[in-house]
Design a protein around this motif. Structure first.
Motif, PDB file in Angstrom:
ATOM      1  N   LYS A   1      17.701  15.429  -1.679  1.00  0.00           N
ATOM      2  CA  LYS A   1      18.462  14.599  -0.914  1.00  0.00           C
ATOM      3  C   LYS A   1      17.607  13.584   0.202  1.00  0.00           C
ATOM      4  O   LYS A   1      18.278  12.562   0.679  1.00  0.00           O
ATOM      5  CB  LYS A   1      19.384  15.499   0.047  1.00  0.00           C
ATOM      6  N   GLU A   2      16.336  13.882   0.507  1.00  0.00           N
ATOM      7  CA  GLU A   2      15.792  13.050   1.354  1.00  0.00           C
ATOM      8  C   GLU A   2      14.522  12.386   0.531  1.00  0.00           C
ATOM      9  O   GLU A   2      14.514  11.136   0.619  1.00  0.00           O
ATOM     10  CB  GLU A   2      15.266  13.731   2.499  1.00  0.00           C
ATOM     11  N   ASP A   3      13.658  13.242  -0.113  1.00  0.00           N
ATOM     12  CA  ASP A   3      12.314  12.665  -0.499  1.00  0.00           C
ATOM     13  C   ASP A   3      12.564  11.776  -1.772  1.00  0.00           C
ATOM     14  O   ASP A   3      12.326  10.666  -1.678  1.00  0.00           O
ATOM     15  CB  ASP A   3      11.392  13.631  -0.896  1.00  0.00           C
ATOM     16  N   ARG A   4      13.375  12.141  -2.566  1.00  0.00           N
ATOM     17  CA  ARG A   4      13.737  11.407  -3.978  1.00  0.00           C
ATOM     18  C   ARG A   4      14.286  10.210  -3.508  1.00  0.00           C
ATOM     19  O   ARG A   4      13.861   9.090  -3.945  1.00  0.00           O
ATOM     20  CB  ARG A   4      14.524  12.470  -4.804  1.00  0.00           C
ATOM     21  N   PRO A   5      15.397  10.151  -2.788  1.00  0.00           N
ATOM     22  CA  PRO A   5      16.056   8.710  -2.314  1.00  0.00           C
ATOM     23  C   PRO A   5      14.940   7.902  -1.839  1.00  0.00           C
ATOM     24  O   PRO A   5      14.858   6.563  -1.992  1.00  0.00           O
ATOM     25  CB  PRO A   5      17.056   9.040  -1.467  1.00  0.00           C
ATOM     26  N   ALA A   6      14.258   8.438  -0.831  1.00  0.00           N
ATOM     27  CA  ALA A   6      13.182   7.633   0.114  1.00  0.00           C
ATOM     28  C   ALA A   6      12.186   7.107  -0.843  1.00  0.00           C
ATOM     29  O   ALA A   6      11.832   5.918  -0.592  1.00  0.00           O
ATOM     30  CB  ALA A   6      12.741   8.404   1.103  1.00  0.00           C
ATOM     31  N   ILE A   7      11.670   7.558  -1.860  1.00  0.00           N
ATOM     32  CA  ILE A   7      10.656   7.150  -2.834  1.00  0.00           C
ATOM     33  C   ILE A   7      11.342   6.077  -3.618  1.00  0.00           C
ATOM     34  O   ILE A   7      10.698   5.307  -4.103  1.00  0.00           O
ATOM     35  CB  ILE A   7       9.982   8.474  -3.692  1.00  0.00           C
ATOM     36  N   SER A   8      12.628   6.229  -4.100  1.00  0.00           N
ATOM     37  CA  SER A   8      13.287   5.256  -4.876  1.00  0.00           C
ATOM     38  C   SER A   8      13.252   4.037  -4.303  1.00  0.00           C
ATOM     39  O   SER A   8      12.955   2.833  -4.732  1.00  0.00           O
ATOM     40  CB  SER A   8      14.662   5.706  -5.369  1.00  0.00           C
ATOM     41  N   THR A   9      13.858   4.218  -2.845  1.00  0.00           N
ATOM     42  CA  THR A   9      13.787   2.852  -1.966  1.00  0.00           C
ATOM     43  C   THR A   9      12.447   2.224  -1.948  1.00  0.00           C
ATOM     44  O   THR A   9      12.345   0.734  -2.011  1.00  0.00           O
ATOM     45  CB  THR A   9      14.275   3.242  -0.682  1.00  0.00           C
ATOM     46  N   ALA A  10      11.294   2.964  -1.936  1.00  0.00           N
ATOM     47  CA  ALA A  10       9.901   2.564  -1.817  1.00  0.00           C
ATOM     48  C   ALA A  10       9.482   1.809  -3.139  1.00  0.00           C
ATOM     49  O   ALA A  10       8.805   0.890  -2.971  1.00  0.00           O
ATOM     50  CB  ALA A  10       8.786   3.585  -1.341  1.00  0.00           C
ATOM     51  N   ILE A  11       9.954   2.465  -4.125  1.00  0.00           N
ATOM     52  CA  ILE A  11       9.498   1.624  -5.364  1.00  0.00           C
ATOM     53  C   ILE A  11      10.219   0.503  -5.653  1.00  0.00           C
ATOM     54  O   ILE A  11       9.624  -0.429  -6.107  1.00  0.00           O
ATOM     55  CB  ILE A  11       9.892   2.667  -6.736  1.00  0.00           C
ATOM     56  N   ALA A  12      11.558   0.623  -5.206  1.00  0.00           N
ATOM     57  CA  ALA A  12      12.172  -0.678  -5.360  1.00  0.00           C
ATOM     58  C   ALA A  12      11.572  -1.921  -4.495  1.00  0.00           C
ATOM     59  O   ALA A  12      11.354  -2.978  -4.982  1.00  0.00           O
ATOM     60  CB  ALA A  12      13.587  -0.588  -4.800  1.00  0.00           C
ATOM     61  N   GLU A  13      11.096  -1.464  -3.077  1.00  0.00           N
ATOM     62  CA  GLU A  13      10.643  -2.460  -2.450  1.00  0.00           C
ATOM     63  C   GLU A  13       9.394  -2.952  -2.856  1.00  0.00           C
ATOM     64  O   GLU A  13       8.916  -4.139  -2.801  1.00  0.00           O
ATOM     65  CB  GLU A  13      10.347  -1.945  -0.888  1.00  0.00           C
ATOM     66  N   ALA A  14       8.504  -2.201  -3.352  1.00  0.00           N
ATOM     67  CA  ALA A  14       7.149  -2.419  -3.822  1.00  0.00           C
ATOM     68  C   ALA A  14       7.353  -3.308  -5.261  1.00  0.00           C
ATOM     69  O   ALA A  14       6.637  -4.317  -5.420  1.00  0.00           O
ATOM     70  CB  ALA A  14       6.574  -1.159  -4.290  1.00  0.00           C
ATOM     71  N   ARG A  15       8.497  -3.064  -6.046  1.00  0.00           N
ATOM     72  CA  ARG A  15       8.627  -4.228  -7.288  1.00  0.00           C
ATOM     73  C   ARG A  15       8.854  -5.477  -6.812  1.00  0.00           C
ATOM     74  O   ARG A  15       8.438  -6.202  -7.362  1.00  0.00           O
ATOM     75  CB  ARG A  15       9.801  -3.367  -7.945  1.00  0.00           C
ATOM     76  N   GLU A  16       9.598  -5.674  -5.453  1.00  0.00           N
ATOM     77  CA  GLU A  16       9.834  -7.051  -5.187  1.00  0.00           C
ATOM     78  C   GLU A  16       8.562  -7.459  -4.854  1.00  0.00           C
ATOM     79  O   GLU A  16       8.553  -9.053  -4.564  1.00  0.00           O
ATOM     80  CB  GLU A  16      10.687  -6.867  -3.746  1.00  0.00           C
ATOM     81  N   HIS A  17       7.530  -6.966  -4.686  1.00  0.00           N
ATOM     82  CA  HIS A  17       6.304  -7.898  -4.199  1.00  0.00           C
ATOM     83  C   HIS A  17       5.383  -8.374  -5.451  1.00  0.00           C
ATOM     84  O   HIS A  17       4.328  -9.126  -5.133  1.00  0.00           O
ATOM     85  CB  HIS A  17       5.198  -6.785  -3.741  1.00  0.00           C
ATOM     86  N   GLY A  18       6.211  -8.369  -6.624  1.00  0.00           N
ATOM     87  CA  GLY A  18       5.857  -8.929  -7.847  1.00  0.00           C
ATOM     88  C   GLY A  18       5.052  -8.268  -8.783  1.00  0.00           C
ATOM     89  O   GLY A  18       5.192  -7.267  -9.098  1.00  0.00           O
ATOM     90  N   ASP A  19       3.950  -8.975  -9.104  1.00  0.00           N
ATOM     91  CA  ASP A  19       3.239  -8.418 -10.246  1.00  0.00           C
ATOM     92  C   ASP A  19       2.736  -6.815 -10.022  1.00  0.00           C
ATOM     93  O   ASP A  19       2.252  -6.381  -9.196  1.00  0.00           O
ATOM     94  CB  ASP A  19       1.715  -9.270 -10.138  1.00  0.00           C
ATOM     95  N   LEU A  20       3.122  -6.110 -10.966  1.00  0.00           N
ATOM     96  CA  LEU A  20       3.170  -4.901 -10.939  1.00  0.00           C
ATOM     97  C   LEU A  20       1.783  -4.107 -11.205  1.00  0.00           C
ATOM     98  O   LEU A  20       1.367  -3.045 -11.161  1.00  0.00           O
ATOM     99  CB  LEU A  20       4.265  -4.076 -11.693  1.00  0.00           C
ATOM    100  N   LYS A  21       0.816  -4.847 -12.033  1.00  0.00           N
ATOM    101  CA  LYS A  21      -0.395  -4.360 -12.693  1.00  0.00           C
ATOM    102  C   LYS A  21      -1.132  -4.297 -11.529  1.00  0.00           C
ATOM    103  O   LYS A  21      -2.064  -3.180 -11.348  1.00  0.00           O
ATOM    104  CB  LYS A  21      -1.001  -5.480 -13.328  1.00  0.00           C
ATOM    105  N   GLU A  22      -1.118  -5.032 -10.524  1.00  0.00           N
ATOM    106  CA  GLU A  22      -2.107  -4.865  -9.174  1.00  0.00           C
ATOM    107  C   GLU A  22      -1.419  -4.509  -7.759  1.00  0.00           C
ATOM    108  O   GLU A  22      -1.806  -4.934  -6.930  1.00  0.00           O
ATOM    109  CB  GLU A  22      -2.863  -6.265  -9.088  1.00  0.00           C
TER     110      GLU A  22
END
Length: 158
Positions: A23-44
């Motif tokens: 209920k807490e950790d799984r949703p928080a990490i999903s949000t973090a992944i979505a935010e990190a994706r927005e930063h562009g190139d996933l390779k680096e």
């Protein structure tokens, strides 16, 4: 499937951890992944890779807890009538006859064992020696350093 004994206290602690992970950790990490994706190139993108690794650890722990609880035989020692004997879940105070040192241990399932909190596995040499014994009895525990003589001072079912 083989059932493994677990105290009610241990099962409750795992259920709380599982609830927090889902209920807490799984949703928080999903949000973090979505935010990190927005930063562009996933390779680096170090943030993305760190978040994905964390997600893998969370999912692995969820699966592990679900497996442990699924195969657990939960025993509430407060509802047993052990007749004054040491049983699974009992809290036992023993006196080391050689050193005059008292220790208190709670006998728990393998998954719950935590020596820092004086919780010993039912499969440990000392627990195996204590099971079935009563207050006042002496037991000999075979340890790597040699035999240790204990006297059972008190048994509690808490």
């Amino acid at each position: 499937m083989q059932r493994h004994p677990m105290t009610k206290e241990g099962a409750d602690a795992l259920k709380i951890e599982l609830n927090k992970l889902k209920k807490e950790d799984r949703p928080a990490i999903s949000t973090a992944i979505a935010e990190a994706r927005e930063h562009g190139d996933l390779k680096e993108n170090a943030e993305y890779h760190a978040a994905r690794e964390q997600q893998g650890l969370i999912e692995a722990r969820i699966a592990q807890i679900e497996h442990i609880l699924g195969s657990a035989q939960i025993i509430d020692v407060t509802k047993l009538n052990p007749g004054g004997k040491v049983v699974f879940g009992a809290t036992v105070t023993v006196l080391n006859i050689n050193t005059d040192e008292e220790m208190t241990y709670k006998i728990v399932g393998h998954e719950e064992a935590d020596l820092k909190h004086n919780k010993i596995s039912v499969n440990s040499p000392i627990a195996r020696a204590l099971i079935g014994k009563e207050e006042g009895e002496e037991v000999v525990v075979t340890a790597p350093s040699g035999n240790i003589d204990y006297e059972i001072v008190e048994i509690q079912y808490i």
